[in-house]
Design an enzyme around this catalytic site. Sequence first.
Site, PDB file in Angstrom:
ATOM      1  N   CYS A 133     -10.857  -0.029  -4.473  1.00 39.29           N
ATOM      2  CA  CYS A 133     -10.966  -1.234  -5.817  1.00 39.29           C
ATOM      3  C   CYS A 133     -10.122  -2.413  -4.806  1.00 39.29           C
ATOM      4  CB  CYS A 133     -10.042  -0.666  -7.381  1.00 39.29           C
ATOM      5  SG  CYS A 133     -10.997   0.485  -8.099  1.00 39.29           S
ATOM      6  N   ARG A 134      -8.155  -2.119  -5.324  1.00 36.44           N
ATOM      7  CA  ARG A 134      -7.541  -2.621  -4.000  1.00 36.44           C
ATOM      8  C   ARG A 134      -7.986  -3.366  -2.862  1.00 36.44           C
ATOM      9  NH1 ARG A 134      -2.268   0.662  -5.851  1.00 36.44           N
ATOM     10  NH2 ARG A 134      -4.463   1.970  -5.425  1.00 36.44           N
ATOM     11  N   ASN A 188      -9.638   3.387  -1.754  1.00 35.75           N
ATOM     12  CA  ASN A 188     -10.896   2.613  -1.223  1.00 35.75           C
ATOM     13  C   ASN A 188     -11.759   1.379  -1.980  1.00 35.75           C
ATOM     14  OD1 ASN A 188     -12.235   1.614   2.532  1.00 35.75           O
ATOM     15  ND2 ASN A 188     -10.563   0.352   1.134  1.00 35.75           N
ATOM     16  N   CYS A 197      -5.282   1.437   0.132  1.00 34.42           N
ATOM     17  CA  CYS A 197      -4.710   1.614  -1.174  1.00 34.42           C
ATOM     18  C   CYS A 197      -5.455   3.425  -0.999  1.00 34.42           C
ATOM     19  CB  CYS A 197      -6.017   0.793  -1.622  1.00 34.42           C
ATOM     20  SG  CYS A 197      -7.664   1.223  -1.902  1.00 34.42           S
ATOM     21  N   ASP A 237      -2.988   0.012  -9.368  1.00 35.98           N
ATOM     22  CA  ASP A 237      -4.399   0.311  -9.762  1.00 35.98           C
ATOM     23  C   ASP A 237      -4.638   0.343 -10.485  1.00 35.98           C
ATOM     24  OD1 ASP A 237      -5.823   2.460  -9.516  1.00 35.98           O
ATOM     25  OD2 ASP A 237      -5.048   3.238  -8.976  1.00 35.98           O
TER      26      ASP A 237
HETATM   27  P1  4NP Z   1      -8.084   1.507  -5.239  1.00 38.79           P
HETATM   28  O1  4NP Z   1      -8.346   2.704  -6.839  1.00 38.79           O
HETATM   29  O2  4NP Z   1      -6.830   2.525  -4.355  1.00 38.79           O
HETATM   30  O3  4NP Z   1      -7.693   0.316  -5.357  1.00 38.79           O
HETATM   31  O4  4NP Z   1      -9.131   1.937  -4.648  1.00 38.79           O
HETATM   32  C1  4NP Z   1      -8.863   3.707  -7.099  1.00 38.79           C
HETATM   33  C2  4NP Z   1      -9.885   4.682  -6.764  1.00 38.79           C
HETATM   34  C3  4NP Z   1      -9.901   5.720  -6.861  1.00 38.79           C
HETATM   35  C4  4NP Z   1      -9.485   6.541  -7.481  1.00 38.79           C
HETATM   36  C5  4NP Z   1      -8.095   6.417  -7.413  1.00 38.79           C
HETATM   37  C6  4NP Z   1      -7.554   4.794  -6.858  1.00 38.79           C
HETATM   38  N1  4NP Z   1      -9.806   8.086  -7.568  1.00 38.79           N
HETATM   39  O5  4NP Z   1      -8.764   8.559  -7.971  1.00 38.79           O
HETATM   40  O6  4NP Z   1     -10.840   7.993  -6.866  1.00 38.79           O
END
Ligand code: 4NP
Length: 166
Positions: free
Chosen positions: A13-14, A11, A8, A124
């Site tokens: 959350c999803r 790294n 994702c 997201d």
């Molecule tokens: P993920 O979510 O891609 O599901 O881990 C996010 C976590 C952090 C950020 C964006 C999406 N960020 O911009 O820091």
Amino acid sequence: MIRLLVVCLGNICRSPMAEGALRSRIEAAGLAEMIDVDSCGTGDWHAGDAPDPRAIRCAAGHGVDIAALRARTLEAADYRAFDVLLCADASTLRIVQSRRPADASAQAALLLDWAEQGGGDVPDPYTGDAAGFETVWPLVDQAADAIVERHRRLAPGARGSRIIRS
Ligand code: 4NP
């Protein structure tokens, strides 16, 4: 052995939620020898961090402990070390394709596509509230279930692999 890398953006959350769901279902099915799983992000802002506390809470609420996972960034070597790069959404898939090294052997796909869960994005949840994480969980958990079931049918030694006709 199939080696799966969930990807994702951050790294935190999803992809750690998907990794946790996969690990839990792989373990329950006795398929740890057959499916290897890891996760990473295309961005490096959170490298070394634990999953988002909301992701940890959400997964724990579904019986899965992801607190010990640590974020890392997608590397060129991942394109050879894994068989499939399972991307959380279309923008991640585009980034993964654009960084593909010449010697890559891995295929890249959308997680929900490869798991035959209708394709599309895992939304997201990072900028939203806890409800967004509860939207993500069933998507990644059903994908994990479908992936494990597909491999269980192929693994004679796995738990529940016998075909019982009534
Ligand atoms: P993920 O979510 O891609 O599901 O881990 C996010 C976590 C952090 C950020 C964006 C999406 N960020 O911009 O820091």
